[in-house]
Design a protein around this motif. Structure first.
Motif, PDB file in Angstrom:
ATOM      1  N   ALA A 197       0.857  -1.206   0.000  1.00 52.67           N
ATOM      2  CA  ALA A 197       0.000   0.000   0.000  1.00 52.67           C
ATOM      3  C   ALA A 197       0.883   1.243   0.000  1.00 52.67           C
ATOM      4  O   ALA A 197       0.575   2.253  -0.634  1.00 52.67           O
ATOM      5  CB  ALA A 197      -0.921  -0.006   1.222  1.00 52.67           C
ATOM      6  N   LEU A 198       2.003   1.150   0.725  1.00 55.27           N
ATOM      7  CA  LEU A 198       3.053   2.157   0.588  1.00 55.27           C
ATOM      8  C   LEU A 198       4.071   1.566  -0.364  1.00 55.27           C
ATOM      9  O   LEU A 198       4.592   0.474  -0.114  1.00 55.27           O
ATOM     10  CB  LEU A 198       3.724   2.445   1.940  1.00 55.27           C
TER      11      LEU A 198
ATOM     12  N   VAL B  23       7.368   2.997  -2.466  1.00 59.91           N
ATOM     13  CA  VAL B  23       8.206   4.149  -2.809  1.00 59.91           C
ATOM     14  C   VAL B  23       8.786   4.065  -4.225  1.00 59.91           C
ATOM     15  O   VAL B  23       9.655   4.837  -4.589  1.00 59.91           O
ATOM     16  CB  VAL B  23       9.331   4.353  -1.768  1.00 59.91           C
TER      17      VAL B  23
ATOM     18  N   VAL C  14       2.734   8.373 -10.236  1.00 58.16           N
ATOM     19  CA  VAL C  14       2.406   9.695  -9.661  1.00 58.16           C
ATOM     20  C   VAL C  14       2.618  10.782 -10.711  1.00 58.16           C
ATOM     21  O   VAL C  14       1.796  11.678 -10.894  1.00 58.16           O
ATOM     22  CB  VAL C  14       3.270   9.967  -8.398  1.00 58.16           C
TER      23      VAL C  14
ATOM     24  N   ASP D 102       0.067  17.103  -8.608  1.00 59.81           N
ATOM     25  CA  ASP D 102       0.787  18.231  -7.988  1.00 59.81           C
ATOM     26  C   ASP D 102       0.939  19.393  -8.966  1.00 59.81           C
ATOM     27  O   ASP D 102       0.765  20.550  -8.591  1.00 59.81           O
ATOM     28  CB  ASP D 102       2.200  17.797  -7.545  1.00 59.81           C
TER      29      ASP D 102
ATOM     30  N   GLY E  57       8.454  10.842  -1.727  1.00 59.24           N
ATOM     31  CA  GLY E  57       7.437  11.885  -1.452  1.00 59.24           C
ATOM     32  C   GLY E  57       6.524  11.550  -0.288  1.00 59.24           C
ATOM     33  O   GLY E  57       6.105  12.446   0.444  1.00 59.24           O
TER      34      GLY E  57
ATOM     35  N   LYS F 155       8.560  14.194   4.591  1.00 59.55           N
ATOM     36  CA  LYS F 155       8.270  15.186   5.639  1.00 59.55           C
ATOM     37  C   LYS F 155       8.452  14.591   7.034  1.00 59.55           C
ATOM     38  O   LYS F 155       8.970  15.236   7.939  1.00 59.55           O
ATOM     39  CB  LYS F 155       6.864  15.731   5.443  1.00 59.55           C
TER      40      LYS F 155
ATOM     41  N   THR G 215      -0.547  13.377   8.913  1.00 58.13           N
ATOM     42  CA  THR G 215      -1.882  13.235   8.329  1.00 58.13           C
ATOM     43  C   THR G 215      -1.765  13.129   6.814  1.00 58.13           C
ATOM     44  O   THR G 215      -1.016  13.879   6.193  1.00 58.13           O
ATOM     45  CB  THR G 215      -2.761  14.450   8.701  1.00 58.13           C
ATOM     46  N   SER G 216      -2.502  12.169   6.247  1.00 53.71           N
ATOM     47  CA  SER G 216      -2.658  12.096   4.791  1.00 53.71           C
ATOM     48  C   SER G 216      -4.136  12.276   4.494  1.00 53.71           C
ATOM     49  O   SER G 216      -4.974  11.625   5.121  1.00 53.71           O
ATOM     50  CB  SER G 216      -2.208  10.732   4.262  1.00 53.71           C
TER      51      SER G 216
ATOM     52  N   GLU H  93      -5.725  17.469   0.401  1.00 55.05           N
ATOM     53  CA  GLU H  93      -4.460  18.214   0.359  1.00 55.05           C
ATOM     54  C   GLU H  93      -4.116  18.658  -1.058  1.00 55.05           C
ATOM     55  O   GLU H  93      -3.814  19.811  -1.298  1.00 55.05           O
ATOM     56  CB  GLU H  93      -3.335  17.368   0.954  1.00 55.05           C
ATOM     57  N   ARG H  94      -4.136  17.700  -1.986  1.00 55.31           N
ATOM     58  CA  ARG H  94      -3.870  18.030  -3.391  1.00 55.31           C
ATOM     59  C   ARG H  94      -4.794  17.182  -4.245  1.00 55.31           C
ATOM     60  O   ARG H  94      -4.729  15.947  -4.172  1.00 55.31           O
ATOM     61  CB  ARG H  94      -2.398  17.748  -3.727  1.00 55.31           C
TER      62      ARG H  94
ATOM     63  N   HIS I 256      -3.936  12.915  -4.654  1.00 52.51           N
ATOM     64  CA  HIS I 256      -2.509  12.619  -4.905  1.00 52.51           C
ATOM     65  C   HIS I 256      -2.007  11.324  -4.270  1.00 52.51           C
ATOM     66  O   HIS I 256      -0.818  11.014  -4.367  1.00 52.51           O
ATOM     67  CB  HIS I 256      -1.664  13.801  -4.426  1.00 52.51           C
TER      68      HIS I 256
ATOM     69  N   ILE J 204      -1.920   7.447  -4.441  1.00 53.71           N
ATOM     70  CA  ILE J 204      -2.206   6.418  -5.449  1.00 53.71           C
ATOM     71  C   ILE J 204      -2.251   5.030  -4.798  1.00 53.71           C
ATOM     72  O   ILE J 204      -1.406   4.713  -3.950  1.00 53.71           O
ATOM     73  CB  ILE J 204      -1.085   6.436  -6.536  1.00 53.71           C
TER      74      ILE J 204
ATOM     75  N   PRO K 231      -1.190   1.576  -5.251  1.00 56.17           N
ATOM     76  CA  PRO K 231      -0.258   0.882  -6.151  1.00 56.17           C
ATOM     77  C   PRO K 231      -0.853  -0.382  -6.771  1.00 56.17           C
ATOM     78  O   PRO K 231      -0.332  -0.876  -7.774  1.00 56.17           O
ATOM     79  CB  PRO K 231       0.929   0.535  -5.236  1.00 56.17           C
TER      80      PRO K 231
ATOM     81  N   THR L 103       0.240   7.386   4.862  1.00 52.91           N
ATOM     82  CA  THR L 103      -0.015   7.123   3.446  1.00 52.91           C
ATOM     83  C   THR L 103      -0.535   5.695   3.256  1.00 52.91           C
ATOM     84  O   THR L 103      -1.538   5.471   2.566  1.00 52.91           O
ATOM     85  CB  THR L 103       1.276   7.338   2.617  1.00 52.91           C
TER      86      THR L 103
ATOM     87  N   VAL M 158      -4.389   4.327   1.919  1.00 53.70           N
ATOM     88  CA  VAL M 158      -4.621   3.403   0.806  1.00 53.70           C
ATOM     89  C   VAL M 158      -5.396   2.171   1.279  1.00 53.70           C
ATOM     90  O   VAL M 158      -6.316   1.705   0.606  1.00 53.70           O
ATOM     91  CB  VAL M 158      -3.265   2.983   0.163  1.00 53.70           C
TER      92      VAL M 158
HETATM   93  P1  ADP Z   1       1.741  14.589   1.733  1.00 58.45           P
HETATM   94  O1  ADP Z   1       2.963  14.485   0.882  1.00 58.45           O
HETATM   95  O2  ADP Z   1       0.694  15.487   1.207  1.00 58.45           O
HETATM   96  O3  ADP Z   1       2.061  14.786   3.180  1.00 58.45           O
HETATM   97  P2  ADP Z   1       1.589  11.790   1.903  1.00 58.45           P
HETATM   98  O4  ADP Z   1       2.563  11.717   3.007  1.00 58.45           O
HETATM   99  O5  ADP Z   1       0.418  10.880   2.021  1.00 58.45           O
HETATM  100  O6  ADP Z   1       1.019  13.209   1.677  1.00 58.45           O
HETATM  101  O7  ADP Z   1       2.385  11.434   0.566  1.00 58.45           O
HETATM  102  C1  ADP Z   1       1.792  11.556  -0.697  1.00 58.45           C
HETATM  103  C2  ADP Z   1       2.857  11.622  -1.727  1.00 58.45           C
HETATM  104  O8  ADP Z   1       3.547  10.368  -1.791  1.00 58.45           O
HETATM  105  C3  ADP Z   1       2.295  11.850  -3.112  1.00 58.45           C
HETATM  106  O9  ADP Z   1       2.344  13.215  -3.461  1.00 58.45           O
HETATM  107  C4  ADP Z   1       3.205  11.001  -4.003  1.00 58.45           C
HETATM  108  O10 ADP Z   1       4.375  11.704  -4.346  1.00 58.45           O
HETATM  109  C5  ADP Z   1       3.603   9.863  -3.117  1.00 58.45           C
HETATM  110  N1  ADP Z   1       2.674   8.723  -3.150  1.00 58.45           N
HETATM  111  C6  ADP Z   1       1.371   8.665  -3.556  1.00 58.45           C
HETATM  112  N2  ADP Z   1       0.850   7.456  -3.348  1.00 58.45           N
HETATM  113  C7  ADP Z   1       1.836   6.705  -2.793  1.00 58.45           C
HETATM  114  C8  ADP Z   1       1.920   5.348  -2.345  1.00 58.45           C
HETATM  115  N3  ADP Z   1       0.873   4.530  -2.390  1.00 58.45           N
HETATM  116  N4  ADP Z   1       3.103   4.915  -1.855  1.00 58.45           N
HETATM  117  C9  ADP Z   1       4.161   5.735  -1.808  1.00 58.45           C
HETATM  118  N5  ADP Z   1       4.153   7.006  -2.196  1.00 58.45           N
HETATM  119  C10 ADP Z   1       3.001   7.493  -2.678  1.00 58.45           C
END
Ligand code: ADP
Ligand code: MG
Length: 351
Positions: free
Chosen positions: A126-127, A129, A135, A141, A189, A193, A260-261, A265-266, A277, A279, A281, A309, A313
């Motif tokens: 689900a995560l 990278v 994306v 974005d 991404g 943060k 928080t996701s 947000e976008r 934003h 996805i 996978p 994230t 998902v």
């Molecule tokens: P934000 O970046 O707004 O804090 P997230 O931490 O949830 O939000 O990260 C979303 C970002 O991660 C997306 O903008 C994209 O670049 C990337 N992303 C989107 N879906 C996935 C996913 N399933 N697994 C890993 N990265 C993802």
């Protein structure tokens, strides 16, 4: 009489010693003054808000903690995390995809990437990278930033093709080296943060003058130390259906990370449908888990960000299980506004 004089002399000597010691302590002791710094900047493509409580010694004229933190985040982006800048580690790793010798990693990034891959595995992808190509195909974005107009839905065969270039399980880390097969790219991404919060925490731990701080890096927030008045940190949770307001807040003492996701947000809206934003996978489409936002509370920012994230998902049911496996607290708000909390989250969340 003689004895009385001896006793009184002893008292006089003791009193003199006491007065001298107070004078000595006040004369040589380092007096301190409290100071609060509040600062808002942009770095790493997001907003960074800092409130820092300092206890400065008299000799300290200016404190650079807030500026140092911004520089730290900028360095992190430039030297390690960016997939765009050719100065970064991730860029090098992607350039070397397919190379037999892999790419050497420095600490702490090696350990952090191992943690990220572990969460990818525990979340059953689900995560992921390596999702960057998908994306970029959606490019939400860029539409949100106004860099692109007239949103185009990607064609399903384009999505399938981009999905072929993904798969966290194809990445391996061994002896401080990372190996990516050709065509696979790393994109941090989803965890950048939270990872920044961890690096900021390590920096703050070395600053004697910092007594407490609350620092947000986009959707990840670090609380550190204590406020001088002893009151708890309050971290607001945005109402995903009315983003100008909070639905409540977390009351936290000491060091925590909150990530928080959310689908607010976008995103781009076409014919009443929201394309956000995050996805899935498994499909290559924005995750359709009926969740509007997930907040994860824990001690480690990299883990809370990765899990926010992943849980978005996965949706409520599987997301709760994942959160419990990592010993963090979670708060889900679904598309109908229903809130689902882990049991422990009830200790921190209030309205
Ligand atoms: P934000 O970046 O707004 O804090 P997230 O931490 O949830 O939000 O990260 C979303 C970002 O991660 C997306 O903008 C994209 O670049 C990337 N992303 C989107 N879906 C996935 C996913 N399933 N697994 C890993 N990265 C993802
Ligand atoms: Mg995240």
């Amino acid at each position: 009489m003689k004895r009385f004089l001896r006793d009184s002399n002893r008292w006089i000597v003791l009193c003199l010693l006491w007065i001298c010691s107070i004078l000595f302590l006040t004369g040589c002791g380092r007096k301190s003054k409290e100071q609060i710094i509040s600062k808002v900047d942009t770095a790493m493509g997001t907003i960074i808000q800092q409130t820092i409580y300092l206890n400065l010694t008299d000799s300290e004229e200016e404190n650079k903690t807030a500026e140092d933190i911004i520089q730290l985040v900028e360095r992190l982006e430039k030297q390690e995390l960016s997939w765009r800048l050719d100065t970064s580690m991730v860029y090098q790793i992607n350039q070397n995809a397919g190379a037999e010798e892999g790419t050497g990693l420095l600490e702490p990034l090696a350990l952090e990437l191992e943690q990220v891959l572990q969460i990818s595995e525990e979340s059953k992808g689900a995560l992921d990278v390596t999702i960057g190509d998908v994306v970029r195909l959606w490019d939400i974005d860029a539409y949100c930033a106004g860099e692109k107009q007239d949103f185009q839905l990607p064609a399903s065969d384009e999505i399938q093709k981009a999905l072929e270039g993904t798969g966290y399980e194809k990445i391996s880390i061994k002896d401080q080296k990372i190996f990516l097969p050709e065509g696979i790219h790393l994109d941090l991404g989803a965890v950048g943060k939270g990872l920044a919060c961890e690096r900021i925490k390590a920096y703050l731990e070395e600053q004697d003058s910092v007594k407490g701080a609350v620092i947000s890096v986009g959707g990840s927030i670090l609380t550190f130390g204590e406020k001088p008045d002893g009151t708890a940190w309050k971290v607001g949770i945005v109402n995903p259906h009315d983003t100008g307001n909070d639905i409540g807040y977390l009351t936290l003492n000491g060091q925590w990370c909150v990530s928080t996701s959310g689908d607010y947000e976008r995103y781009v809206e076409v014919d009443g449908k929201r394309y956000h934003h995050i996805i899935d996978p498994a499909t290559g489409y924005p995750a359709d888990s009926k969740v509007s936002s997930v907040t994860i509370l824990g001690k480690d920012g990299l883990i809370t960000d990765a899990l926010s994230t992943a849980c978005f998902v996965l949706g409520v049911e599987d997301g709760l299980k994942l959160a419990q496996r990592f010993g963090v607290e979670a708060l889900f708000i679904d598309q109908d506004g229903k809130q689902v909390l882990t049991e422990g989250m009830n200790h921190y969340f209030g309205i």
